[in-house]
Design a protein around this motif. Structure first.
Motif, PDB file in Angstrom:
ATOM      1  N   GLY A  72      39.801   4.859  55.658  1.00  0.00           N
ATOM      2  CA  GLY A  72      39.042   4.637  56.879  1.00  0.00           C
ATOM      3  C   GLY A  72      39.857   4.106  58.036  1.00  0.00           C
ATOM      4  O   GLY A  72      39.306   3.517  58.960  1.00  0.00           O
ATOM      5  N   ASN A  74      41.822   1.583  58.048  1.00  0.00           N
ATOM      6  CA  ASN A  74      41.545   0.148  58.029  1.00  0.00           C
ATOM      7  C   ASN A  74      42.823  -0.657  58.274  1.00  0.00           C
ATOM      8  O   ASN A  74      43.813  -0.505  57.565  1.00  0.00           O
ATOM      9  CB  ASN A  74      40.953  -0.223  56.662  1.00  0.00           C
ATOM     10  N   TYR A  76      44.042  -3.382  57.239  1.00  0.00           N
ATOM     11  CA  TYR A  76      43.569  -4.203  56.127  1.00  0.00           C
ATOM     12  C   TYR A  76      44.326  -5.517  55.955  1.00  0.00           C
ATOM     13  O   TYR A  76      43.885  -6.402  55.225  1.00  0.00           O
ATOM     14  CB  TYR A  76      43.597  -3.414  54.822  1.00  0.00           C
ATOM     15  N   PRO A  96      38.241   1.285  50.812  1.00  0.00           N
ATOM     16  CA  PRO A  96      37.270   2.071  51.593  1.00  0.00           C
ATOM     17  C   PRO A  96      35.897   1.423  51.568  1.00  0.00           C
ATOM     18  O   PRO A  96      35.421   0.962  50.531  1.00  0.00           O
ATOM     19  CB  PRO A  96      37.268   3.428  50.875  1.00  0.00           C
ATOM     20  N   SER A  98      33.253  -1.390  53.818  1.00  0.00           N
ATOM     21  CA  SER A  98      33.158  -2.359  54.916  1.00  0.00           C
ATOM     22  C   SER A  98      33.225  -3.803  54.445  1.00  0.00           C
ATOM     23  O   SER A  98      32.708  -4.692  55.104  1.00  0.00           O
ATOM     24  CB  SER A  98      31.836  -2.135  55.669  1.00  0.00           C
ATOM     25  N   PRO A 103      37.400  -3.122  58.913  1.00  0.00           N
ATOM     26  CA  PRO A 103      36.769  -1.798  58.872  1.00  0.00           C
ATOM     27  C   PRO A 103      36.299  -1.323  60.248  1.00  0.00           C
ATOM     28  O   PRO A 103      35.933  -2.120  61.118  1.00  0.00           O
ATOM     29  CB  PRO A 103      35.566  -1.998  57.943  1.00  0.00           C
ATOM     30  N   HIS A 136      26.428   0.414  58.777  1.00  0.00           N
ATOM     31  CA  HIS A 136      27.889   0.433  58.967  1.00  0.00           C
ATOM     32  C   HIS A 136      28.529   1.802  59.176  1.00  0.00           C
ATOM     33  O   HIS A 136      29.759   1.911  59.144  1.00  0.00           O
ATOM     34  CB  HIS A 136      28.587  -0.308  57.837  1.00  0.00           C
ATOM     35  N   HIS A 140      34.335   4.475  57.866  1.00  0.00           N
ATOM     36  CA  HIS A 140      35.130   3.566  57.034  1.00  0.00           C
ATOM     37  C   HIS A 140      35.446   4.139  55.654  1.00  0.00           C
ATOM     38  O   HIS A 140      36.257   3.564  54.913  1.00  0.00           O
ATOM     39  CB  HIS A 140      34.426   2.210  56.899  1.00  0.00           C
ATOM     40  N   ASN A 141      34.792   5.229  55.284  1.00  0.00           N
ATOM     41  CA  ASN A 141      35.073   5.856  53.988  1.00  0.00           C
ATOM     42  C   ASN A 141      35.902   7.132  54.110  1.00  0.00           C
ATOM     43  O   ASN A 141      36.197   7.772  53.102  1.00  0.00           O
ATOM     44  CB  ASN A 141      33.762   6.198  53.273  1.00  0.00           C
TER      45      ASN A 141
END
Length: 365
Positions: A72, A74, A76, A96, A98, A103, A136, A140-141
């Motif tokens: 996603g 992200n 992170y 992956p 939220s 995210p 959400h 994000h996936n």
């Protein structure tokens, strides 16, 4: 053959000068405090973009950002002086979604009432994943594509993107042909994250864009302070805004001046954010302050402080929770739904500025 030694000397001198210029430029680039690398996660096989800044005078101001395009896009991990600011997943394969890192919430930040909305006469539905609601967004996936990072004397950056078309599984839920891009730039003060949405469809594209960072509480709750200089608070029923804007005066969720996290329990939507009054939080006992400045597109912020957990969220949003449905009900100002017209691009940015608020120890000691 006659050799003109004067011309030869000029030629060799010019060649030497150009070579020296190239060598000096190379040396300058090697001395840059910015660098990048592309790593491969051994478990997932994902490519990870690592952006770094090394402060020559104070290692506590070193910065490192890690981005996982396959999860996603992200952001992170974000470290200052080796200290991690973001909540990490137990394993990268769980990234992956939220719940970890930073995210991206797109095209429907936060909750969508009854998991559907109507825009320009067409109803769009999503699979409920928060009771009867959808939460959400979809981005994000997704697996995003990443460009090659680049660095210079001022910073290091990388761009990621996803082409939203019928080949994408998420397209059937949000059937608009477009491209979403993210540009991440790490400089001496933090990370600037710029999104752009380019509409390639024949119809208008309604969307919201938000970030849902999970920050760790690095010190005590009592010494962690929030400041959100919003204009209004959004009335909610079951965490869904009604469209009514409320005054902040005297309310427990008034965060216009710094408020300690100790005893603060909020999961609220704030309206009326502006670039000249950015929200921030500070770990006073750790000497770290983070400011979440944003462009004018980011008019809302959601603050979430789950009790009993060493985490919190401060979410820059371009729109309200349930923005599409509020827009359809006539609450256009309150919703601030962004619309990309045919062939047009809409963009905005959030800048995560990280400050070490305590002075560095003297090198003479």
């Amino acid at each position: 053959m006659m050799i003109d030694f004067a011309l030869l000397w000029i030629f060799l001198n010019a060649f030497h000068s150009k070579t020296m210029v190239r060598e000096m430029k190379l040396a300058a680039s090697q001395q840059s405090p910015f660098s990048y690398s592309v790593e491969t996660d051994s478990t997932t096989g994902w490519k990870l973009m690592v952006l770094k800044y090394q402060d020559a005078g104070d290692s506590r101001r070193n910065l490192e950002a890690r981005i996982a395009p396959d999860a996603g896009s992200n952001l992170y991990s974000l470290k200052v002086g080796g200290t991690e600011l973001l909540v990490q997943p137990p394993g990268l394969s769980l990234l992956p979604g939220s719940r970890y890192g930073f995210p991206i919430l797109y095209p429907t930040p936060n909750r969508v009432r009854d998991s559907r909305f109507t825009f320009d006469g067409v109803t769009y539905s999503f699979p409920p994943n928060n009771g009867k609601n959808f939460i959400h967004g979809l981005a994000h996936n997704l697996k995003w594509q990443a460009g090659t990072p680049s660095a210079d004397a001022e910073g290091v950056n990388v761009t990621t993107s996803v082409d939203w078309n019928p080949d994408l599984p998420a397209y059937k839920l949000f059937p608009f042909v477009h491209r979403v891009s993210m540009n991440y730039t790490l400089d001496r003060e933090g990370v600037r994250m710029e999104f752009s949405v380019h509409n390639r469809d024949q119809k208008r594209l309604p969307f919201g864009f938000a970030f849902h960072p999970w920050f760790q509480i690095l010190g005590s709750r009592a010494e962690t302070y929030f400041q959100v200089p919003a204009q209004k608070h959004m009335e909610t029923v079951e965490l869904l805004p009604t469209g009514k804007l409320e005054d902040l005066d005297g309310k427990p969720y008034d965060l216009r001046k710094p408020v300690s996290l100790e005893g603060l329990k909020v999961d609220d939507v704030f309206w009326g954010m502006s670039p000249d009054k950015p929200p921030s939080f500070e770990f006073r006992d750790k000497g770290i302050k983070v400011t979440l400045a944003a462009s004018k597109e980011f008019t809302h912020m959601v603050v979430y402080t789950p009790p009993g957990r060493p985490v919190f969220c401060m979410e820059n949003q371009t729109c309200s929770t349930d923005a599409h449905n509020l827009f359809a009900k006539g609450f256009k100002k309150e919703a601030h739904l962004l619309i990309a017209e045919k062939g047009k691009t809409v963009s905005g940015w959030v800048r995560v500025k990280v400050e070490v608020t305590r002075s560095a120890p003297s090198r003479d000691r």
